[in-house]
Design a protein around this motif. Structure first.
Motif, PDB file in Angstrom:
ATOM      1  N   PRO A 178      14.055 -11.350   5.919  1.00  0.00           N
ATOM      2  CA  PRO A 178      14.453 -12.691   5.503  1.00  0.00           C
ATOM      3  C   PRO A 178      13.716 -13.063   4.209  1.00  0.00           C
ATOM      4  O   PRO A 178      12.602 -12.599   3.947  1.00  0.00           O
ATOM      5  N   HIS A 179      14.344 -13.911   3.420  1.00  0.00           N
ATOM      6  CA  HIS A 179      13.764 -14.334   2.132  1.00  0.00           C
ATOM      7  C   HIS A 179      12.346 -14.874   2.300  1.00  0.00           C
ATOM      8  O   HIS A 179      11.449 -14.521   1.524  1.00  0.00           O
ATOM      9  N   LYS A 180      12.135 -15.704   3.296  1.00  0.00           N
ATOM     10  CA  LYS A 180      10.818 -16.304   3.537  1.00  0.00           C
ATOM     11  C   LYS A 180       9.749 -15.231   3.731  1.00  0.00           C
ATOM     12  O   LYS A 180       8.658 -15.315   3.175  1.00  0.00           O
ATOM     13  N   THR A 181      10.080 -14.200   4.473  1.00  0.00           N
ATOM     14  CA  THR A 181       9.128 -13.119   4.735  1.00  0.00           C
ATOM     15  C   THR A 181       8.853 -12.323   3.470  1.00  0.00           C
ATOM     16  O   THR A 181       7.707 -11.954   3.195  1.00  0.00           O
ATOM     17  N   ARG A 182       9.882 -12.078   2.670  1.00  0.00           N
ATOM     18  CA  ARG A 182       9.690 -11.353   1.399  1.00  0.00           C
ATOM     19  C   ARG A 182       8.786 -12.149   0.468  1.00  0.00           C
ATOM     20  O   ARG A 182       7.912 -11.575  -0.190  1.00  0.00           O
ATOM     21  N   VAL A 183       8.986 -13.452   0.401  1.00  0.00           N
ATOM     22  CA  VAL A 183       8.154 -14.299  -0.460  1.00  0.00           C
ATOM     23  C   VAL A 183       6.717 -14.275   0.037  1.00  0.00           C
ATOM     24  O   VAL A 183       5.772 -14.124  -0.748  1.00  0.00           O
ATOM     25  N   TYR A 184       6.545 -14.394   1.355  1.00  0.00           N
ATOM     26  CA  TYR A 184       5.196 -14.348   1.935  1.00  0.00           C
ATOM     27  C   TYR A 184       4.519 -13.026   1.588  1.00  0.00           C
ATOM     28  O   TYR A 184       3.379 -13.000   1.125  1.00  0.00           O
ATOM     29  N   GLN A 185       5.201 -11.913   1.801  1.00  0.00           N
ATOM     30  CA  GLN A 185       4.618 -10.608   1.508  1.00  0.00           C
ATOM     31  C   GLN A 185       4.282 -10.462   0.029  1.00  0.00           C
ATOM     32  O   GLN A 185       3.266  -9.866  -0.329  1.00  0.00           O
ATOM     33  N   GLY A 186       5.109 -11.024  -0.823  1.00  0.00           N
ATOM     34  CA  GLY A 186       4.829 -10.990  -2.252  1.00  0.00           C
ATOM     35  C   GLY A 186       3.527 -11.718  -2.575  1.00  0.00           C
ATOM     36  O   GLY A 186       2.704 -11.227  -3.357  1.00  0.00           O
ATOM     37  N   HIS A 187       3.337 -12.877  -1.954  1.00  0.00           N
ATOM     38  CA  HIS A 187       2.097 -13.631  -2.158  1.00  0.00           C
ATOM     39  C   HIS A 187       0.894 -12.840  -1.653  1.00  0.00           C
ATOM     40  O   HIS A 187      -0.142 -12.768  -2.324  1.00  0.00           O
ATOM     41  N   ILE A 188       1.033 -12.253  -0.482  1.00  0.00           N
ATOM     42  CA  ILE A 188      -0.078 -11.493   0.112  1.00  0.00           C
ATOM     43  C   ILE A 188      -0.420 -10.277  -0.748  1.00  0.00           C
ATOM     44  O   ILE A 188      -1.596 -10.011  -1.026  1.00  0.00           O
ATOM     45  N   GLU A 189       0.595  -9.556  -1.179  1.00  0.00           N
ATOM     46  CA  GLU A 189       0.350  -8.373  -2.005  1.00  0.00           C
ATOM     47  C   GLU A 189      -0.292  -8.759  -3.339  1.00  0.00           C
ATOM     48  O   GLU A 189      -1.232  -8.094  -3.799  1.00  0.00           O
ATOM     49  N   ARG A 190       0.191  -9.832  -3.952  1.00  0.00           N
ATOM     50  CA  ARG A 190      -0.368 -10.294  -5.232  1.00  0.00           C
ATOM     51  C   ARG A 190      -1.826 -10.730  -5.053  1.00  0.00           C
ATOM     52  O   ARG A 190      -2.702 -10.352  -5.823  1.00  0.00           O
ATOM     53  N   ALA A 191      -2.083 -11.492  -4.005  1.00  0.00           N
ATOM     54  CA  ALA A 191      -3.449 -11.966  -3.752  1.00  0.00           C
ATOM     55  C   ALA A 191      -4.387 -10.811  -3.432  1.00  0.00           C
ATOM     56  O   ALA A 191      -5.541 -10.787  -3.894  1.00  0.00           O
ATOM     57  N   SER A 192      -3.907  -9.853  -2.666  1.00  0.00           N
ATOM     58  CA  SER A 192      -4.723  -8.692  -2.319  1.00  0.00           C
ATOM     59  C   SER A 192      -5.095  -7.897  -3.569  1.00  0.00           C
ATOM     60  O   SER A 192      -6.248  -7.480  -3.738  1.00  0.00           O
ATOM     61  N   GLN A 193      -4.142  -7.715  -4.453  1.00  0.00           N
ATOM     62  CA  GLN A 193      -4.390  -6.995  -5.706  1.00  0.00           C
ATOM     63  C   GLN A 193      -5.392  -7.760  -6.575  1.00  0.00           C
ATOM     64  O   GLN A 193      -6.334  -7.186  -7.104  1.00  0.00           O
ATOM     65  N   GLU A 194      -5.184  -9.073  -6.721  1.00  0.00           N
ATOM     66  CA  GLU A 194      -6.097  -9.894  -7.522  1.00  0.00           C
ATOM     67  C   GLU A 194      -7.513  -9.849  -6.943  1.00  0.00           C
ATOM     68  O   GLU A 194      -8.485  -9.723  -7.688  1.00  0.00           O
ATOM     69  N   LEU A 195      -7.615  -9.950  -5.645  1.00  0.00           N
ATOM     70  CA  LEU A 195      -8.914  -9.936  -4.986  1.00  0.00           C
ATOM     71  C   LEU A 195      -9.618  -8.593  -5.192  1.00  0.00           C
ATOM     72  O   LEU A 195     -10.825  -8.561  -5.450  1.00  0.00           O
ATOM     73  N   SER A 196      -8.872  -7.512  -5.110  1.00  0.00           N
ATOM     74  CA  SER A 196      -9.457  -6.189  -5.351  1.00  0.00           C
ATOM     75  C   SER A 196     -10.004  -6.090  -6.771  1.00  0.00           C
ATOM     76  O   SER A 196     -11.108  -5.584  -6.993  1.00  0.00           O
ATOM     77  N   GLU A 197      -9.251  -6.585  -7.727  1.00  0.00           N
ATOM     78  CA  GLU A 197      -9.704  -6.555  -9.121  1.00  0.00           C
ATOM     79  C   GLU A 197     -10.951  -7.402  -9.315  1.00  0.00           C
ATOM     80  O   GLU A 197     -11.885  -7.000 -10.009  1.00  0.00           O
ATOM     81  N   LEU A 198     -10.979  -8.578  -8.703  1.00  0.00           N
ATOM     82  CA  LEU A 198     -12.140  -9.465  -8.821  1.00  0.00           C
ATOM     83  C   LEU A 198     -13.374  -8.852  -8.174  1.00  0.00           C
ATOM     84  O   LEU A 198     -14.491  -9.016  -8.668  1.00  0.00           O
ATOM     85  N   ALA A 199     -13.167  -8.163  -7.066  1.00  0.00           N
ATOM     86  CA  ALA A 199     -14.296  -7.541  -6.375  1.00  0.00           C
ATOM     87  C   ALA A 199     -14.889  -6.410  -7.205  1.00  0.00           C
ATOM     88  O   ALA A 199     -16.104  -6.211  -7.215  1.00  0.00           O
ATOM     89  N   LEU A 200     -14.041  -5.683  -7.912  1.00  0.00           N
ATOM     90  CA  LEU A 200     -14.501  -4.545  -8.707  1.00  0.00           C
ATOM     91  C   LEU A 200     -15.109  -4.950 -10.049  1.00  0.00           C
ATOM     92  O   LEU A 200     -15.965  -4.246 -10.572  1.00  0.00           O
ATOM     93  N   ASP A 201     -14.672  -6.071 -10.600  1.00  0.00           N
ATOM     94  CA  ASP A 201     -15.129  -6.476 -11.933  1.00  0.00           C
ATOM     95  C   ASP A 201     -15.583  -7.931 -11.918  1.00  0.00           C
ATOM     96  O   ASP A 201     -14.767  -8.846 -12.078  1.00  0.00           O
ATOM     97  N   PRO A 202     -16.884  -8.170 -11.751  1.00  0.00           N
ATOM     98  CA  PRO A 202     -17.405  -9.543 -11.698  1.00  0.00           C
ATOM     99  C   PRO A 202     -17.083 -10.379 -12.940  1.00  0.00           C
ATOM    100  O   PRO A 202     -17.007 -11.597 -12.849  1.00  0.00           O
ATOM    101  N   SER A 203     -16.854  -9.737 -14.077  1.00  0.00           N
ATOM    102  CA  SER A 203     -16.553 -10.503 -15.291  1.00  0.00           C
ATOM    103  C   SER A 203     -15.201 -11.219 -15.194  1.00  0.00           C
ATOM    104  O   SER A 203     -14.933 -12.155 -15.951  1.00  0.00           O
ATOM    105  N   LEU A 204     -14.363 -10.798 -14.268  1.00  0.00           N
ATOM    106  CA  LEU A 204     -13.058 -11.443 -14.072  1.00  0.00           C
ATOM    107  C   LEU A 204     -13.138 -12.682 -13.184  1.00  0.00           C
ATOM    108  O   LEU A 204     -12.158 -13.419 -13.067  1.00  0.00           O
ATOM    109  N   ARG A 205     -14.270 -12.908 -12.565  1.00  0.00           N
ATOM    110  CA  ARG A 205     -14.423 -14.021 -11.609  1.00  0.00           C
ATOM    111  C   ARG A 205     -14.624 -15.346 -12.341  1.00  0.00           C
ATOM    112  O   ARG A 205     -15.716 -15.885 -12.423  1.00  0.00           O
TER     113      ARG A 205
END
Length: 184
Positions: A21-48
């Motif tokens: 369903p569209h709602k689930t796809r949108v939710y997963q998109g948010h989760i995947e985007r946030a997970s990627q951003e969080l991984s980048e922030l964890a690896l590079d403190p200058s991005l925080r």
């Protein structure tokens, strides 16, 4: 529907998004985007930066608005808050995730770690004890060892670290050295 697990055992990624369903796809998109951003922030403190934090919070708030009973966004938001040393907010979110996933050792470990980082050592110790006795998680021995070390219970800390080292094959190097933030 084919599913596979990524590195975070609580987040499932679906390989056929057009079937969801569209709602689930949108939710997963948010989760995947946030997970990627969080991984980048964890690896590079200058991005925080404040804008990066605000962007991450906005993405996770949108995910939570879509699916309030799914613990993944709460766990990610807790991690983001902890990364930015907003431990009170991190604790609030991880408590919600714990209510949604009461049998998850990963959620329990993250809650105990946040309590430790807040300096609430007796509570962190109680949570680590619960994890050790309830789930027998190797990472809990490491966390409990750090708490015992901070409480100056050196013999108990050494004993926990020895258990973790004996089980080293169950962990990777990042687990042994990166589970807890502790300054000696």
């Amino acid at each position: 529907m084919k599913r596979c697990e990524n590195k975070n055992p609580t987040i499932l990624i679906t390989h056929s998004p057009h079937q969801l369903p569209h709602k689930t796809r949108v939710y997963q998109g948010h989760i995947e985007r946030a997970s990627q951003e969080l991984s980048e922030l964890a690896l590079d403190p200058s991005l925080r930066t404040a804008p990066a934090y605000d962007s991450l919070q906005k993405t996770l708030a949108q995910a939570i608005e879509i699916e309030r009973t799914n613990p993944n966004a709460f766990m990610l938001r807790s991690r983001a808050n902890a990364l930015y040393q907003r431990y009170g907010d991190a604790l609030s979110d991880i408590k919600v995730a714990a209510q949604l996933l009461p049998q998850s050792p990963q959620v329990a470990l993250e809650k105990a770690q946040i309590l430790m980082l807040m300096g609430r050592l007796p509570e962190a110790l109680a949570d680590y004890n619960t994890i050790v006795f309830g789930f027998d998680e190797t990472k809990a021995y490491i966390g409990r060892g750090y708490v015992e070390l901070q409480m100056k219970n050196y013999e108990k800390a050494i004993a926990d670290f020895q258990v973790a080292l004996k089980r080293k094959s169950q962990l990777d190097e990042a687990d042994l050295y990166g589970t807890c933030q502790y300054d000696a």
